[in-house]
Scaffold this active site. Structure first.
Site, mmCIF file in Angstrom:
data_model
loop_
_atom_site.group_PDB
_atom_site.id
_atom_site.type_symbol
_atom_site.label_atom_id
_atom_site.label_comp_id
_atom_site.label_asym_id
_atom_site.label_seq_id
_atom_site.Cartn_x
_atom_site.Cartn_y
_atom_site.Cartn_z
ATOM 1 N N GLU A 1 83.391 54.076 9.402
ATOM 2 C CA GLU A 1 83.468 53.471 10.734
ATOM 3 C C GLU A 1 84.588 52.438 10.805
ATOM 4 O O GLU A 1 85.266 52.317 11.821
ATOM 5 C CB GLU A 1 82.130 52.829 11.113
ATOM 6 C CG GLU A 1 81.023 53.820 11.385
ATOM 7 C CD GLU A 1 81.231 54.654 12.644
ATOM 8 O OE1 GLU A 1 82.033 54.269 13.514
ATOM 9 O OE2 GLU A 1 80.576 55.708 12.759
ATOM 10 N N ARG B 1 72.652 53.667 26.784
ATOM 11 C CA ARG B 1 73.304 54.969 26.887
ATOM 12 C C ARG B 1 73.096 55.512 28.297
ATOM 13 O O ARG B 1 71.973 55.573 28.775
ATOM 14 C CB ARG B 1 72.734 55.939 25.846
ATOM 15 C CG ARG B 1 72.825 55.389 24.426
ATOM 16 C CD ARG B 1 72.399 56.362 23.377
ATOM 17 N NE ARG B 1 70.967 56.604 23.384
ATOM 18 C CZ ARG B 1 70.339 57.290 22.451
ATOM 19 N NH1 ARG B 1 70.997 57.796 21.442
ATOM 20 N NH2 ARG B 1 69.045 57.486 22.501
ATOM 21 N N GLU C 1 87.770 54.499 11.252
ATOM 22 C CA GLU C 1 87.868 55.152 12.567
ATOM 23 C C GLU C 1 88.059 54.152 13.701
ATOM 24 O O GLU C 1 88.860 54.386 14.612
ATOM 25 C CB GLU C 1 86.601 55.980 12.846
ATOM 26 C CG GLU C 1 86.452 57.194 11.967
ATOM 27 C CD GLU C 1 85.133 57.907 12.162
ATOM 28 O OE1 GLU C 1 84.945 58.956 11.516
ATOM 29 O OE2 GLU C 1 84.275 57.441 12.954
ATOM 30 N N LYS D 1 66.670 53.590 15.473
ATOM 31 C CA LYS D 1 67.678 54.483 14.912
ATOM 32 C C LYS D 1 68.546 53.653 13.969
ATOM 33 O O LYS D 1 68.838 52.502 14.243
ATOM 34 C CB LYS D 1 68.506 55.103 16.026
ATOM 35 C CG LYS D 1 67.653 55.944 16.961
ATOM 36 C CD LYS D 1 68.520 56.661 17.978
ATOM 37 C CE LYS D 1 67.699 57.497 18.922
ATOM 38 N NZ LYS D 1 66.843 58.471 18.313
#
Length: 166
Positions: free
Chosen positions: A77, A103, A80, A29
């Site tokens: 990012e 996760r 944030e 990913k």
């Protein structure tokens, strides 16, 4: 992160896709990250933030959202997660590394992270994740020692060399 956790993470990166252990079978990913430096020469510092889950030191990074490219995601990012406003330096990503995102709600995932150099424009005291993370500037050598992911250490070294050559 314990020594056992580091070894497990390293071994997971070399897991053969045909193995019956299927949680890491899919293609990596994509994520985007920012290496934000300030100062110059021996006084150069790198911004690190803590991860939300384990409190380990990392650079601002995250998922690339629909309609964004990697550079735009790195800027977002950084705002944030760290409260910094910056602009990406020309030349595309300064490096790339892989890590295993653990996760609890879903299977772990292999993530491939493009790291962009950001020029610091402004640092604010209020930002979206200020109650979830700490941010701190470190001398580059210290920052490299604090980061757990070997691939990220290499990217930080390479990014610092790019800055010194500029």
């Amino acid at each position: 992160m314990t020594a056992f956790d580091r070894l497990k993470t390293l071994l997971d990166l070399f897991r053969h896709p045909g193995e019956t252990h299927g949680k890491l079978r899919k293609k990596p990913k994509r994520q985007s990250a920012a290496a934000v430096f300030r100062g110059s020469g021996d006084k150069c510092e790198l911004l690190l933030i803590t991860s939300r889950d384990t409190g380990r030191w990392i650079v601002p990074k995250g998922w690339i959202e629909d309609g964004e490219d990697g550079a735009e995601a790195a800027v977002r990012e950084t705002w944030e997660e760290a409260g910094l406003i910056g602009e990406v330096l020309p030349g595309g990503p300064v490096g790339r590394y892989r890590y295993i995102k653990q996760r609890t709600q879903r299977n772990d995932a292999v993530c491939e992270v493009d790291v962009y150099l950001l020029k610091l424009l402004e640092q604010r005291d209020l930002w979206p994740e200020r109650d979830e993370r700490r941010r701190k500037w470190f001398p580059v050598a210290t920052a490299i020692g604090l980061v757990a992911e070997d691939g990220l250490k290499t990217v930080i070294r390479d990014a610092f060399q790019v800055l010194r050559a500029a």
